[in-house]
Every structure is written in C-alpha cells, then in structure tokens.
Design a protein around this motif. Sequence first.
Motif, PDB file in Angstrom:
ATOM      1  N   LYS A 101      34.446  32.402  36.312  1.00 52.67           N
ATOM      2  CA  LYS A 101      34.382  30.995  36.741  1.00 52.67           C
ATOM      3  C   LYS A 101      34.486  30.852  38.252  1.00 52.67           C
ATOM      4  N   LEU A 102      35.312  31.699  38.884  1.00 56.58           N
ATOM      5  CA  LEU A 102      35.629  31.477  40.300  1.00 56.58           C
ATOM      6  C   LEU A 102      34.962  32.483  41.235  1.00 56.58           C
ATOM      7  N   ASP A 103      34.371  33.537  40.657  1.00 55.29           N
ATOM      8  CA  ASP A 103      33.696  34.576  41.436  1.00 55.29           C
ATOM      9  C   ASP A 103      34.620  35.159  42.518  1.00 55.29           C
ATOM     10  N   VAL A 104      35.756  35.677  42.088  1.00 58.22           N
ATOM     11  CA  VAL A 104      36.767  36.170  43.038  1.00 58.22           C
ATOM     12  C   VAL A 104      37.127  37.634  42.776  1.00 58.22           C
ATOM     13  N   ASN A 105      37.788  38.245  43.760  1.00 52.37           N
ATOM     14  CA  ASN A 105      38.254  39.622  43.618  1.00 52.37           C
ATOM     15  C   ASN A 105      39.412  39.708  42.627  1.00 52.37           C
ATOM     16  N   VAL A 106      39.407  40.817  41.878  1.00 54.70           N
ATOM     17  CA  VAL A 106      40.497  41.086  40.932  1.00 54.70           C
ATOM     18  C   VAL A 106      41.081  42.472  41.232  1.00 54.70           C
ATOM     19  N   TYR A 107      42.401  42.539  41.366  1.00 58.36           N
ATOM     20  CA  TYR A 107      43.089  43.811  41.583  1.00 58.36           C
ATOM     21  C   TYR A 107      43.917  44.120  40.346  1.00 58.36           C
TER      22      TYR A 107
END
Length: 378
Positions: A101-107
């Motif tokens: 949904k947010l097109d963000v980085n995931v660690y």
Amino acid sequence: MEEFKVTPWNVEGEVDYEKLIKQFGVKKLDVSLLKRFEKIVGELHVFLRRGVFFAHRDFDKIIDDLENGKRIYLYTGRGPSGPMHIGHILPFYFTKWLQDKLDVNVYIQITDDEKFLVKKKLSIGDMDKYSMDNILDIAAVGFDPDKTFIFRDTEYIKNMYRLAIRLARKITLSTFKAVFGFENSSNVGIVFYPVLQMIPCFFEKNRVLIPAAIDQDPYWRIQRDLAESFGYLKSTQIHAKFLPSLLGPAGKMSASKPESAIFLSDDPETVKKKIFKYAFSGGQPTVELHRKLGGNPDIDVSFQWLYMFFEPDDKKIKKIEEGYRSGKLLTGELKQVLIDKLSEFLEEHQKRRKKIENKINKFMYDGKLASEMWSKTF
Ligand code: TYM
C-alpha cells in the motif's frame, strides 16, 4: 479472572488486552485513526477491521507523515527458535500489505543470537538451520526484493556494533532489570541483547513503524527514551493480539507443544487431524444440545482463527457466527470451514516458498536495499 503475564519471552494465562493497554501505557487503536488511515491506503486490512491490531504508540504521527507526503519505513523481525507457526507469520503478512500500500522499505531482523542465548537446548547448528528455514518462510510472504532487507544479527553485527555500544553506554543494568525482568541468574548475553533489537529503529532518519504482537513492546519503550538524544525520531508501533493456541485462549502456540499450533510446513492431513482433535470448541457436548442451545463463538478457537485471519469476507464471517450461535452450524462443520481455509492458505504459502528458494540472496545480500545496507555502518 486468572492472572496473566506478557514479556518478550513468555506469555502466561489468558491475556486481558484492555488491562494490558494500561499496564504497558500504549494507546487503543480507535475508529478515528483507522478512518484517517483508510483514506490514505484506500481500504482497511482485515487485521485492522477486526481489531487484531488493536493498540499503538504514535501511529497518529505515522498518519501525519503520510498525509504530509513524508517517507516512513517498516521494521519487524523473528527469533528463529524452531519452525514458524501461523501466529509468527501474522505480523509479516500485515507488513507485506503495508509495503504494497505504501511502497516503503522493510527491514526484517532475524535474531539468531537472541534465541541461541534464551533457548538452552538450541545448538549453533540449530540456530543456522532455523534461521535459513524461517527466512524462507518470511520471504515467501511476498515482500518486494528491492525494498526489503532480511538480515541475521550474527552476520550483520559488524555494521550495527558501533551504534550498539553507543546506546549500551546510556542504559543501566537496573533499567534493563526493571523493563525485561532480568535476574542475577540471567546470562550476560541476553542482558546485552535488547540493545540490538533497537538498532533497526535507527536505520533511517525517517520515522519507523513496527508491526508486531504486543509482547515486543518493552524494547520500544527504551528506544523511545533514547532516540532524540541521538538525533533520531522515536519509533512507533502498531501492536497485535496473539492468535490463540489451538488448545484454548490461555497461553501462546509453542513449537515444544506441536498440538498447540499449526506450522507453516504442516500438510493438509496434519491440519485436519490437529483441528479436529485439538481445536478448543465452544460447542455443546451433544448435537441435540448444540441444536437447542447453540455454540459460543467467543471462546471457540476455530471461529477465532477464522475471524482474526482466515475468513476476511465480512458477510461470510457474520453468517458463520450467527449459524454457530444459533446451533444451526455444528462444531464439526465449523472446524471443516477452518480446515479448508487454512489448507488453501498453507498450500499457497508453501508454493511461494518453493519458488523463492534460490532468490533469497536478493533479500539478504544483493537486492537494491540489501546491497545499500551492507555498505553502511551505524
Ligand atoms: P518471535 O520470533 O517470538 O515472533 C515473531 C513475531 O510474531 C509475533 N507473534 C505472534 N503474533 C500473533 N500471534 C501469535 N500467537 C504470535 N506469537 C508471536 C511476535 O510478536 C513477533 O512480531 N525478538 C523477536 C524478533 C524481533 C522482532 C523485531 C519482532 C526482532 N526485531 C521487531 C518484531 C519487531 C522475536 O523473538 O519474535
């Protein structure tokens, strides 16, 4: 009501989530926040609609950032102490949805060190084996390989250690004792470990949102106390309830009690056997009584699993609930609905796991985000 206890390493008794909100000093995820979030992402995931994610710290600040076009990032993790069960993977499916949904980085932190230190029976060989096994299950969830970094503490430590000692020097033993309940008999490794679980909250200058079950909250309290003095933002959290053990609402699913859990590697036969034999039921002792008095979905684990995770269709779940309460739907029939849904979910998951087997390096070493991360030290 019986006493309960929630720590990062142990959950005992039947959790009273209202009480826990007060105990931990977190906030309830209320309708107005959910509405604002729905405006941004277009729809609400079943975990949000049905209160599986039920509490937060500063989720409103994440919404502010998103409304103002600021970037945020996601951080979550897993301690590889054995094969993963369906509860362990819940925060990861939610995190993937957020990434979509947010097109963000995931660690994604794999705390192999933590589990080696906590589980006396785990050998270094087991630690390696379960790390790789769990990483495959996590990658199978379907994260974006260029925007996701999955790392093991024992490998990535060199890049994190400088920040770890800077943080550690600011934390006293008495603080860690009070927050984590360490005792004189605790081994010294586990006493230091919590510093490492805070490090990914400093991976970007952007605000971080951490989706996890509420047992992980103690770490974030300390990070939030320290963050600003290091020139970083306080981490924010969205907390989930525990998917209950098959055996009933008290206690967590556990790998040491295989009948308490469904594992991601279970085949359809095993799923069927476990649900029919062990899933705690809110039904009546005989069919006649059940037809007459109806069942109790509020304590029925099969219903709870469908409600929390496996039947996202609001109309269908309502029909199941009404049917069960009225006695029209029998316990065996309810169990069969869960078995079908769960088997389908596991089959898809296992297929994706097979497909991803030789693509793991992208998440760990040479995808876009992963290679950036290996060139950075904190
Ligand atoms: P671990 O391996 O105990 O659990 C992995 C994740 O699953 C959540 N969880 C559950 N969620 C729903 N229902 C359940 N029955 C259930 N049981 C466990 C946990 O809250 C966790 O989100 N120390 C951590 C690893 C870690 C981490 C993190 C977790 C490192 N950094 C950041 C979350 C966020 C651990 O041992 O998790």
